[in-house]
Design an enzyme around this catalytic site. Structure first.
Site, mmCIF file in Angstrom:
data_model
loop_
_atom_site.group_PDB
_atom_site.id
_atom_site.type_symbol
_atom_site.label_atom_id
_atom_site.label_comp_id
_atom_site.label_asym_id
_atom_site.label_seq_id
_atom_site.Cartn_x
_atom_site.Cartn_y
_atom_site.Cartn_z
ATOM 1 N N ARG A 114 -8.471 -43.569 78.581
ATOM 2 C CA ARG A 114 -8.112 -44.886 79.563
ATOM 3 C C ARG A 114 -9.385 -45.436 80.008
ATOM 4 O O ARG A 114 -10.438 -44.908 80.381
ATOM 5 C CB ARG A 114 -7.381 -44.464 80.780
ATOM 6 C CG ARG A 114 -7.288 -45.693 81.663
ATOM 7 C CD ARG A 114 -6.095 -45.346 82.665
ATOM 8 N NE ARG A 114 -4.734 -45.327 82.150
ATOM 9 C CZ ARG A 114 -3.714 -45.444 82.883
ATOM 10 N NH1 ARG A 114 -3.646 -45.625 84.243
ATOM 11 N NH2 ARG A 114 -2.657 -45.608 82.518
ATOM 12 N N HIS A 160 -1.869 -51.855 76.409
ATOM 13 C CA HIS A 160 -1.359 -50.354 76.826
ATOM 14 C C HIS A 160 -0.076 -49.928 75.772
ATOM 15 O O HIS A 160 0.979 -49.889 76.297
ATOM 16 C CB HIS A 160 -0.592 -50.510 78.033
ATOM 17 C CG HIS A 160 -0.622 -49.372 79.104
ATOM 18 N ND1 HIS A 160 -0.820 -47.829 78.532
ATOM 19 C CD2 HIS A 160 0.009 -48.976 80.328
ATOM 20 C CE1 HIS A 160 -0.476 -47.387 79.497
ATOM 21 N NE2 HIS A 160 0.119 -47.819 80.329
ATOM 22 N N GLN A 204 2.452 -47.005 76.888
ATOM 23 C CA GLN A 204 3.657 -47.674 77.510
ATOM 24 C C GLN A 204 4.605 -48.178 77.040
ATOM 25 O O GLN A 204 5.725 -48.076 77.106
ATOM 26 C CB GLN A 204 2.870 -48.824 78.953
ATOM 27 C CG GLN A 204 3.784 -49.207 79.750
ATOM 28 C CD GLN A 204 4.469 -48.415 80.688
ATOM 29 O OE1 GLN A 204 3.754 -47.560 81.328
ATOM 30 N NE2 GLN A 204 5.909 -48.210 80.783
ATOM 31 N N ASP A 253 4.953 -56.434 85.965
ATOM 32 C CA ASP A 253 3.893 -55.405 86.181
ATOM 33 C C ASP A 253 2.882 -56.073 87.471
ATOM 34 O O ASP A 253 3.350 -57.124 87.708
ATOM 35 C CB ASP A 253 2.848 -55.473 84.866
ATOM 36 C CG ASP A 253 1.818 -54.485 85.086
ATOM 37 O OD1 ASP A 253 1.670 -53.758 85.829
ATOM 38 O OD2 ASP A 253 0.859 -54.914 84.208
ATOM 39 N N CYS A 282 6.294 -50.984 84.398
ATOM 40 C CA CYS A 282 5.615 -49.751 83.863
ATOM 41 C C CYS A 282 5.192 -48.938 85.084
ATOM 42 O O CYS A 282 4.988 -47.748 84.766
ATOM 43 C CB CYS A 282 4.306 -50.156 83.343
ATOM 44 S SG CYS A 282 3.234 -51.541 84.529
ATOM 45 N N ARG A 329 7.735 -41.687 79.236
ATOM 46 C CA ARG A 329 6.424 -41.622 78.563
ATOM 47 C C ARG A 329 5.965 -40.140 77.799
ATOM 48 O O ARG A 329 5.616 -40.089 76.964
ATOM 49 C CB ARG A 329 5.528 -41.608 79.878
ATOM 50 C CG ARG A 329 5.458 -43.158 80.667
ATOM 51 C CD ARG A 329 5.203 -44.270 80.024
ATOM 52 N NE ARG A 329 3.609 -43.844 79.303
ATOM 53 C CZ ARG A 329 2.588 -44.289 80.090
ATOM 54 N NH1 ARG A 329 2.672 -44.839 81.294
ATOM 55 N NH2 ARG A 329 1.196 -43.970 79.453
HETATM 56 N N1 CP Z 1 2.423 -46.897 83.830
HETATM 57 C C1 CP Z 1 1.123 -46.288 83.885
HETATM 58 O O1 CP Z 1 0.314 -46.271 82.987
HETATM 59 O O2 CP Z 1 0.864 -45.402 84.927
HETATM 60 P P1 CP Z 1 -0.380 -44.923 85.275
HETATM 61 O O3 CP Z 1 -1.193 -45.788 85.641
HETATM 62 O O4 CP Z 1 -0.030 -43.988 86.482
HETATM 63 O O5 CP Z 1 -0.882 -43.747 84.287
HETATM 64 N N1 NVA Z 2 -1.635 -53.934 84.190
HETATM 65 C C1 NVA Z 2 -1.848 -52.869 84.778
HETATM 66 C C2 NVA Z 2 -1.018 -51.720 84.279
HETATM 67 C C3 NVA Z 2 -0.943 -50.320 85.004
HETATM 68 C C4 NVA Z 2 -0.100 -49.538 84.457
HETATM 69 C C5 NVA Z 2 -3.324 -52.357 85.063
HETATM 70 O O1 NVA Z 2 -3.918 -52.462 84.203
HETATM 71 O O2 NVA Z 2 -3.611 -51.742 86.064
#
Ligand code: CP
Ligand code: NVA
Length: 312
Positions: free
Chosen positions: A105, A133, A136, A228, A268, A296
């Protein structure tokens, strides 16, 4: 050459469908625990988790999923990624010598590309970047496949909010499965031009992408409404400005009432209740947000099997 999963576009439409089918089998088999057919499928593999941003769902579901596939999981602290310590491509070339895959990430997608270019024998999996993502989106499509008995053709999904990472992977995956997508964003927060071009290229069964600035027009008669957070991780300094610009993009009961009567609500998570979604909508009978969170786990197990056991 190892396979990577930096984007939904790393799968063909057939591979995406296969992965969703495999996720359903993995989910059904989970109560069998060590007797599940995939319980040792990745035995002897070492998989790293390297997160430069916070995570609940992605981190926990990958940790459990890796264990349930019989592989070894190693948490790599994010401070090894600091540029003043060593170049990113050197970090990656070390990891390649010890492990089979790394789940990352990070910020820009370009960081993931730099790693894949340096490490042809390491599978790199995108656990969220600023731009995409894909993990997701796999869970989201699996959740909709369960609800719609696998039929995406003719369905319409509205995304209301910021046209960034979650929206991009939603567009890629929905269009590959034959569902049309309506995207409603404020001006300046639209999908990237590349994503619009990619959507046209991967579209199946005549699925279309339509962009809106009016959220009401976008959700009219759709089968699913997705939102989101307005301020993504790493954008915290823009919070006040974004809250002002996105106010009319809140998914509330009045907006949901414009969608089809049997429409579903998706998010998400994490959700900022009272901002992009109201309590009433997220707690309503149409909300699938915790199904998405559960899925997930199953969808990522299926993806790991696909990426790590099928040739590039
Ligand atoms: N939806 C998602 O990716 O959640 P986290 O940021 O908690 O991993
Ligand atoms: N768009 C959000 C998604 C979190 C799962 C972010 O990048 O923080």
């Amino acid at each position: 050459m190892a396979r990577n999963f930096l984007s939904i576009l790393d799968f063909t439409p057939d591979e995406l469908r296969d992965t969703l089918d495999l996720a359903a089998r993995v989910k059904a088999d989970r109560p069998r625990g060590p007797q599940a057919p995939t319980a040792q499928a990745l035995a002897g593999r070492h998989i790293g988790l390297l997160f430069e941003k916070p995570s609940l769902r992605t981190r926990v579901t990958f940790t459990i999923g890796i264990r349930e596939l019989g592989a070894d999981m190693i948490e790599i602290p994010a401070d090894v990624m600091h540029a003043d310590r060593e170049p990113l491509h050197d970090v990656a070339r070390n990891l390649e010598r010890w492990m089979d895959a790394v789940i990352i990430r990070t910020f820009g997608q370009d960081r993931l590309l730099e790693i894949t270019e340096a490490t042809p024998r390491l599978s790199v999996i995108n656990a969220l970047s600023n731009e995409e993502h894909p993990c997701q989106a796999l869970a989201d499509m699996f959740t909709l496949a369960e609800r719609w008995q696998g039929r995406f053709e003719g369905k319409r999904i509205a995304f209301v909010g910021d046209g960034n990472n979650v929206c991009t992977s939603l567009v890629h995956s929905a269009m590959m499965l034959g569902a049309s997508v309506h995207v409603a964003t404020p001006k300046g927060y639209e999908l990237a031009d590349d994503t619009v071009d990619q959507a046209a290229q991967v579209s199946q069964h005549g699925a279309g992408l339509t962009e809106f600035t009016d959220p009401k027009a976008a959700v009219r008669d759709v089968d699913a409404v997705y939102t989101d957070v307005w301020t993504s991780m790493g954008q915290e300094v823009e919070y006040a400005e974004r809250k002002r610009k996105f106010t009319r993009y809140q998914v509330n009961e009045a907006l949901m009432a414009l969608a089809k009567p049997d429409s579903v609500f998706l998010h998400c998570l994490p959700a900022h209740r009272g901002e992009e979604v109201t309590d009433e909508v997220i707690e309503s009978a149409s909300s699938l947000v915790f199904e998405q969170a559960e899925n997930r786990l199953h969808a990522q197990k299926a993806m790991l099997l696909k990426v790590l056991t099928t040739p590039a």
